[in-house]
Design a protein around this motif. Structure first.
Motif, mmCIF file in Angstrom:
data_model
loop_
_atom_site.group_PDB
_atom_site.id
_atom_site.type_symbol
_atom_site.label_atom_id
_atom_site.label_comp_id
_atom_site.label_asym_id
_atom_site.label_seq_id
_atom_site.Cartn_x
_atom_site.Cartn_y
_atom_site.Cartn_z
ATOM 1 N N TRP A 127 -1.159 12.462 10.453
ATOM 2 C CA TRP A 127 -0.750 13.131 9.213
ATOM 3 C C TRP A 127 0.752 12.961 8.996
ATOM 4 C CZ3 TRP A 127 2.569 17.147 8.007
ATOM 5 C CH2 TRP A 127 2.434 17.717 6.741
ATOM 6 N N LEU A 128 1.543 13.101 10.064
ATOM 7 C CA LEU A 128 2.995 12.985 9.959
ATOM 8 C C LEU A 128 3.396 11.592 9.492
ATOM 9 C CD1 LEU A 128 5.877 13.995 10.391
ATOM 10 C CD2 LEU A 128 5.664 13.366 12.814
ATOM 11 N N ARG A 129 2.755 10.558 10.020
ATOM 12 C CA ARG A 129 3.112 9.196 9.623
ATOM 13 C C ARG A 129 2.801 8.933 8.155
ATOM 14 N NH1 ARG A 129 0.839 6.563 15.107
ATOM 15 N NH2 ARG A 129 2.655 6.984 16.430
ATOM 16 N N GLY A 130 1.900 9.734 7.598
ATOM 17 C CA GLY A 130 1.645 9.635 6.165
ATOM 18 C C GLY A 130 2.817 10.112 5.333
ATOM 19 N N HIS A 131 3.787 10.792 5.978
ATOM 20 C CA HIS A 131 4.971 11.301 5.280
ATOM 21 C C HIS A 131 6.236 10.574 5.710
ATOM 22 C CE1 HIS A 131 1.995 14.494 4.797
ATOM 23 N NE2 HIS A 131 2.699 14.942 3.779
ATOM 24 N N VAL A 132 6.053 9.421 6.365
ATOM 25 C CA VAL A 132 7.192 8.648 6.852
ATOM 26 C C VAL A 132 7.115 7.229 6.293
ATOM 27 C CG1 VAL A 132 8.297 7.646 8.888
ATOM 28 C CG2 VAL A 132 7.429 9.984 8.974
ATOM 29 N N GLY A 133 8.247 6.733 5.785
ATOM 30 C CA GLY A 133 8.341 5.351 5.354
ATOM 31 C C GLY A 133 9.148 4.568 6.367
ATOM 32 N N LEU A 134 8.649 3.421 6.783
ATOM 33 C CA LEU A 134 9.303 2.622 7.822
ATOM 34 C C LEU A 134 9.465 1.187 7.338
ATOM 35 C CD1 LEU A 134 10.324 2.326 10.779
ATOM 36 C CD2 LEU A 134 7.958 1.836 11.426
ATOM 37 N N VAL A 135 10.701 0.732 7.326
ATOM 38 C CA VAL A 135 10.986 -0.667 6.992
ATOM 39 C C VAL A 135 11.751 -1.264 8.162
ATOM 40 C CG1 VAL A 135 12.110 -2.274 5.418
ATOM 41 C CG2 VAL A 135 11.065 -0.186 4.526
ATOM 42 N N LEU A 136 11.198 -2.312 8.757
ATOM 43 C CA LEU A 136 11.788 -2.932 9.937
ATOM 44 C C LEU A 136 12.518 -4.217 9.565
ATOM 45 C CD1 LEU A 136 8.706 -2.533 12.310
ATOM 46 C CD2 LEU A 136 10.717 -1.055 12.206
ATOM 47 N N GLN A 137 13.249 -4.749 10.530
ATOM 48 C CA GLN A 137 13.948 -6.004 10.318
ATOM 49 C C GLN A 137 12.944 -7.137 10.103
ATOM 50 O OE1 GLN A 137 16.757 -6.915 13.375
ATOM 51 N NE2 GLN A 137 17.222 -8.941 12.595
ATOM 52 N N LYS A 138 11.847 -7.079 10.832
ATOM 53 C CA LYS A 138 10.787 -8.060 10.675
ATOM 54 C C LYS A 138 9.481 -7.311 10.470
ATOM 55 C CE LYS A 138 8.591 -12.071 12.874
ATOM 56 N NZ LYS A 138 8.520 -12.929 14.068
ATOM 57 N N ASN A 139 8.932 -7.387 9.267
ATOM 58 C CA ASN A 139 7.729 -6.636 8.923
ATOM 59 C C ASN A 139 6.521 -7.562 8.876
ATOM 60 O OD1 ASN A 139 8.552 -3.688 7.967
ATOM 61 N ND2 ASN A 139 10.151 -5.100 7.297
ATOM 62 N N HIS A 140 5.385 -6.993 9.214
ATOM 63 C CA HIS A 140 4.164 -7.794 9.255
ATOM 64 C C HIS A 140 3.533 -7.875 7.873
ATOM 65 C CE1 HIS A 140 0.695 -9.698 11.066
ATOM 66 N NE2 HIS A 140 -0.073 -8.897 10.347
ATOM 67 N N ILE A 141 3.166 -9.073 7.488
ATOM 68 C CA ILE A 141 2.436 -9.294 6.245
ATOM 69 C C ILE A 141 0.994 -9.617 6.602
ATOM 70 C CG2 ILE A 141 2.224 -10.752 4.203
ATOM 71 C CD1 ILE A 141 4.607 -8.863 4.147
ATOM 72 N N PHE A 142 0.065 -8.907 5.998
ATOM 73 C CA PHE A 142 -1.348 -9.051 6.320
ATOM 74 C C PHE A 142 -1.978 -10.192 5.523
ATOM 75 C CE2 PHE A 142 -0.215 -4.713 7.287
ATOM 76 C CZ PHE A 142 -0.793 -4.509 8.524
ATOM 77 N N ASP A 143 -3.074 -10.669 6.020
ATOM 78 C CA ASP A 143 -3.818 -11.737 5.361
ATOM 79 C C ASP A 143 -4.479 -11.154 4.115
ATOM 80 O OD1 ASP A 143 -5.097 -14.026 4.703
ATOM 81 O OD2 ASP A 143 -6.582 -13.961 6.306
#
Length: 629
Positions: free
Chosen positions: A446-462
């Motif tokens: 539930w907590l992660r639903g209220h957190v935005g995370l942007v990393l230096q290298k982010n994964h792009i899904f197929d």
């Protein structure tokens, strides 16, 4: 500052970073017990298979019975003073009808048995795959970063585990069960016909099984080595694919080829040695089987010669064929037993993952009506599973609605702090509180639903660009996707593509993919934002555009930013400077700069690397020229 608190022992036992799951050595009984829960949902298929197995086993004895009766009938016919062709035709017709009818029924039974058995294997394979995926998704991050749990090794462990376990189901219900049911029936018929012949057949079987047991025991080490070799080769190939740009840029193709060749040669030697032992034991078992057949022929022939009651020429063929049914599992057992022993090795790794309940991510139940985003770290220590202590007695206050920057050289522990706050990991000592409540008591999902995370290298899904942006909010409309793309400064570039938002996202450049990840955060619209070098792979103009968009979303939110960009750090309300896992400075950017130390060194070095003086001079000259014109 409050007195330092250690994480409660019972909680700490579940939150410490752990090494790869240790697996207990399995035997065949353990293997079957572990597979059973995946087989029992298809008990109706088991029932059909067992019924077909019984019918098929009975059909397998028909040839021996028919041959027994036919030989004795033909022998009696030949002994008569005058040969009667009518009787001969009746015997041959009866034999033909029974044997052809048996083959038709046998073919139908075999088809149904194999179809339903294969259906069960496929369904069990699917359930095994879904179960391990669900389990992996529930694990904490420490499992995936532990030594031995590299991506390639995990993939090999899972793929080979599912393959070998599903083959075990196939072997048991399609191969072993019919063979051994047929063998038991054949042995029973031998005892009913002659107890001495039955005893001879019975004595051969345990000797054969004993040799098979010794074979499995001696070859287990080699099998484990081969299993480890497969994992190493899989990981090596994956590493080459992921690092192909670096490999080619440094002309290291021969080096990587030699490394793979060494792994392959090591595994080849193990495979050849294992196969050599296997063929030696298989030859011995074949010899034992032939010894059994010879003994049956000699004994039955002797009993016929001494005119033993019930023993006829037909009984010689009868017992020889029945012993063939008894030895059929023996002829197949070395192949099946090889598969079973492979399954034992692979099952240890597979069920080691499936039963690693201690690796499941801890979660509490706290779900407040509103998340303010006020973090307090008090005396936090954290050590990764490889033994590296990343944080030492870290204490800081990240205020709600403010921008906090974490500054330090590479390896100072900045990203580790963010990982603890998300929380991907839990500290071994100290406490982390969010809005006054221990972070371990919050509902993690539930907590992660209220957190935005942007990393230096982010994964792009197929998937498409729109699918990737909607990953931040699966219920978002197309209009919301478009708005998020505009905020992330990717909209114009997307619209220039032939398929627009339906374009495959993996076709985008690294900078474009980074903007897609930022668009995810915009569409999620969370009260807490973690930015770990969010513009590291963007050009200067894109960085300025993204900075303006991020500045807009920062308002009224708790923002933790990690960046080497002075322009982003200097906008923070407060900064904490980390050095070798310790907080060494804290305050507003101006206050910390006046203190001197590592922050001033980083700031001044950044300014020098940017040639600030020349940039200012160039801008000033440009402004002067503009005024003159």
């Amino acid at each position: 500052m409050k007195e330092r608190q250690d994480t409660p022992p019972q909680k700490r036992a579940n939150t410490e970073s752990t090494a790869p799951t240790s697996t207990e050595k399995m035997n065949i009984l353990d293997l079957l017990k572990n597979i059973l829960p995946f087989v029992t949902p298809y008990r109706w298929l088991i029932g059909i298979t067992l019924a077909l197995t019984l019918v098929g086993s009975l059909m397998a004895q028909v040839n021996a019975v028919v041959l027994d009766r036919a030989v004795d009938a033909i022998n009696a016919l030949i002994q008569q003073p005058t040969f009667e062709w009518g009787s001969a035709v009746r015997i041959l017709t009866t034999i033909s009808v029974i044997l052809l009818g048996k083959e038709v029924v046998g073919a139908l039974v075999t088809f149904c048995q194999r179809y339903y058995g294969e259906r069960m294997r496929i369904l069990v394979s699917r359930d095994l795959s879904l179960s391990v995926v669900d389990k992996l998704l529930s694990f904490r991050m420490s499992f995936f970063t532990a030594e031995g749990n590299e991506t390639g090794k995990l993939q090999s462990r899972i793929d080979r585990g599912i393959m070998s376990l599903s083959n075990t189901v196939n072997n048991f219900f399609i191969e072993i069960l019919p063979l051994f049911t047929s063998a038991v029936l054949a042995l029973a018929l031998m005892f009913m016909a002659n107890v001495y012949v039955g005893l001879v057949a019975l004595c051969i079987v345990p000797v054969y099984f004993w040799v098979t047991y010794i074979q499995a025991k001696r070859m287990k080490g080699g099998r484990r080595g081969i299993f480890g070799g497969h994992q190493a080769v899989s990981q090596g190939i994956l590493s080459i694919i992921e690092s192909i740009t670096v490999i080619k840029s440094f002309n290291r193709e021969p080096t990587e080829a030699d490394r793979q060749a060494h792994l392959q040669r090591t595994m080849t030697d193990l495979q050849l040695n294992t196969r050599k032992q296997s063929y030696m034991f298989n030859g011995l078992k074949s010899f034992l089987e032939q010894i059994g057949t010879v003994l049956i022929i000699i004994l039955t022939a002797y009993l016929v010669l001494i005119d033993y009651p019930g023993m006829t020429i037909g009984k010689i063929m009868y017992h020889v064929m029945l012993f063939a049914n008894v030895s059929a599992p023996i002829r197949q057992l070395h192949r099946i037993y090889d598969d079973m022993n492979d399954a034992l090795i692979y099952a240890e790794g597979f069920f080691g993952i499936l039963h690693a309940d201690h690796e499941v991510e801890d979660t509490g139940s706290h779900r407040p009506a509103r998340v303010k985003g006020d973090f307090v770290l008090d005396g936090v220590d954290f050590t990764y599973s490889n033994g590296t202590q990343a944080l030492h007695d870290v204490s800081m206050h990240i205020e709600s609605g403010k921008i906090t920057a974490l500054v330090g050289l590479s390896g100072a522990g900045k990203s580790t702090v963010v990982s603890l706050l998300d929380p991907f990991y839990h500290p071994q000592k100290g406490s982390i509180r969010l809005d006054g409540v221990e972070l371990s008591e919050w509902d993690t999902h539930w907590l992660r639903g209220h957190v935005g995370l942007v990393l230096q290298k982010n994964h792009i899904f197929d998937g498409t660009i729109e699918d990737n942006i909607k990953y931040g909010n699966t219920n978002a409309t197309h209009e919301q996707v478009v708005e998020a793309a505009k905020k992330a400064c990717i909209y114009d570039q997307v619209m220039q593509l032939p398929n627009g938002f339906a374009t495959h996202a993996l076709q985008l450049s690294g900078g474009q993919q980074q903007r897609i990840a930022i668009a995810r955060m915009f569409i999620k619209n969370p009260p807490i934002i973690f930015l770990d070098e969010p513009t590291a792979s963007l050009d200067a103009i894109a960085t300025e555009q993204i900075k303006s968009s991020i500045d807009a979303i920062k308002e009224g939110r708790t923002v933790i930013i990690i960046s080497h960009n002075i322009g982003q750090i200097i906008d923070a309300d407060k900064i904490y400077v980390l050095q070798e896992g310790r907080v060494v400075q804290g305050g507003t950017p101006a206050e910390v700069y006046r203190q001197g130390g590592i922050y001033k060194e980083i700031f001044d070095a950044s300014a020098r690397s940017m040639n600030v003086d020349k940039i200012a001079s160039t801008i000033g000259q440009g402004d002067k020229n503009d005024k003159n014109t």
